[in-house]
Design an enzyme around this catalytic site. Structure first.
Site, mmCIF file in Angstrom:
data_model
loop_
_atom_site.group_PDB
_atom_site.id
_atom_site.type_symbol
_atom_site.label_atom_id
_atom_site.label_comp_id
_atom_site.label_asym_id
_atom_site.label_seq_id
_atom_site.Cartn_x
_atom_site.Cartn_y
_atom_site.Cartn_z
ATOM 1 N N ASP A 54 0.872 -1.156 0.000
ATOM 2 C CA ASP A 54 0.000 0.000 0.000
ATOM 3 C C ASP A 54 0.927 1.227 0.000
ATOM 4 O O ASP A 54 2.122 1.093 0.291
ATOM 5 C CB ASP A 54 -0.870 -0.048 1.266
ATOM 6 C CG ASP A 54 -1.540 1.280 1.551
ATOM 7 O OD1 ASP A 54 -2.206 1.801 0.652
ATOM 8 O OD2 ASP A 54 -1.397 1.793 2.684
ATOM 9 N N ASP B 126 0.033 5.161 1.048
ATOM 10 C CA ASP B 126 -0.120 6.118 2.160
ATOM 11 C C ASP B 126 -0.186 5.385 3.499
ATOM 12 O O ASP B 126 -0.993 4.478 3.674
ATOM 13 C CB ASP B 126 -1.394 6.936 1.978
ATOM 14 C CG ASP B 126 -1.310 7.844 0.772
ATOM 15 O OD1 ASP B 126 -0.784 8.952 0.907
ATOM 16 O OD2 ASP B 126 -1.747 7.428 -0.320
ATOM 17 N N ASP C 183 -1.939 -0.392 5.822
ATOM 18 C CA ASP C 183 -2.274 0.187 7.134
ATOM 19 C C ASP C 183 -3.754 0.459 7.327
ATOM 20 O O ASP C 183 -4.167 0.885 8.402
ATOM 21 C CB ASP C 183 -1.528 1.511 7.319
ATOM 22 C CG ASP C 183 -2.099 2.596 6.414
ATOM 23 O OD1 ASP C 183 -2.207 2.344 5.197
ATOM 24 O OD2 ASP C 183 -2.472 3.662 6.914
HETATM 25 MG MG LIG Z 1 -2.760 3.287 3.422
#
Ligand SMILES: [Mg+2]
Length: 258
Positions: A24, A26, A202
């Protein structure tokens, strides 16, 4: 190994030369910032990605909610295979683009409705991506309920639209794909095919990716706090980077010995 609370530290990367790495963006490779366009990738991260790509014969890809062009801009001069907008658009390892269909008309109607809210309330940001609309409320977290309600009202009666929630963002996505499907598409192709998938993320939208990787007996890594299906957890981006650097070192040592 508990799935609800993966306090397990990361596995010793025993055969890391067989990994296919999916990240991923960000909150995983770059810290989250107030305005999404201000995000920055550290030089150490760029160097690690470059070294990993070299060590893994190119089996390194980004799986993000952002547009592919945005990822290219943030990672420049590094250019990787990317699945953008939660799997809507995908650039494979040969550079070929894959664009499934999406409901453009429905997204336009939703955009018109959400623009009203954004005009009324300062600090809200409506991001128009190819195949999706993202309503960001990071600068006005108290408006979460208002944003959610507005989004639900706007997509009401539109079966082609999926609503996805992330950190301080609600998205209307014009297709049914997800990050897990994007990872599986890469795994059907060179140089990813036949490798052990590793996915780090996240946020809530990364859970589809964790589920796919778990099913494929890969390594799923949650960055930071929060409930997750991921089997491993790191505290932050820095801890993930250390593990990646250990992989680079391990592969380098293996090469020297062979
Ligand atoms: Mg993310």
């Amino acid at each position: 190994m508990s799935l609800r609370d993966p306090n397990t530290s990361l596995p010793e990367p025993n055969e890391p030369q067989n990994f296919a790495l999916f990240f991923d963006f960000d909150g995983t490779l770059a810290d989250i910032v107030e305005r999404p366009e201000d995000v920055e990738v550290t030089e150490a991260t760029r160097e690690a990605l470059t070294a990993l790509r070299h060590s893994l014969e190119g089996a390194v890809a980004i799986i993000t909610g952002r547009d592919i062009a945005a990822i290219d801009r943030f990672l420049t001069p590094v250019r990787l295979p990317v699945a953008g907008v939660h799997g809507l658009t995908r650039r494979d390892a040969t550079g070929q683009m894959h664009h499934p269909e999406y409901d453009c008309e429905a997204l336009k109607i939703i955009e018109t409705q959400l623009e009203r809210l954004v005009a009324e309330e300062t600090g809200l940001l409506l991001e128009n991506k190819q195949g999706a609309l993202a309503l960001h409320y990071r600068l006005r977290p108290e408006l979460e309920g208002v944003c959610l309600e507005a989004m639900e009202r706007a997509v009401n009666g539109m079966p082609s639209i999926t609503v996805r929630r992330g950190k301080m963002v609600i998205e209307a996505v014009g297709h049914a794909g997800n990050k897990g499907e994007a990872i599986e598409s890469f795994l059907n192709e060179k140089p990813f095919a036949g490798r052990v998938p590793v996915f780090a993320g996240d946020d809530l939208t990364d859970e589809d990716g964790f589920a796919s990787v778990n099913r494929l007996h890969g390594i799923s890594i949650k960055v930071g706090q929060g409930d997750t299906q991921a089997r491993y957890r790191v505290q932050d981006r820095e801890e993930l980077l250390s593990w990646l650097n250990a992989i680079i070192e391990r592969i380098g040592n293996n090469h020297e010995q062979s």
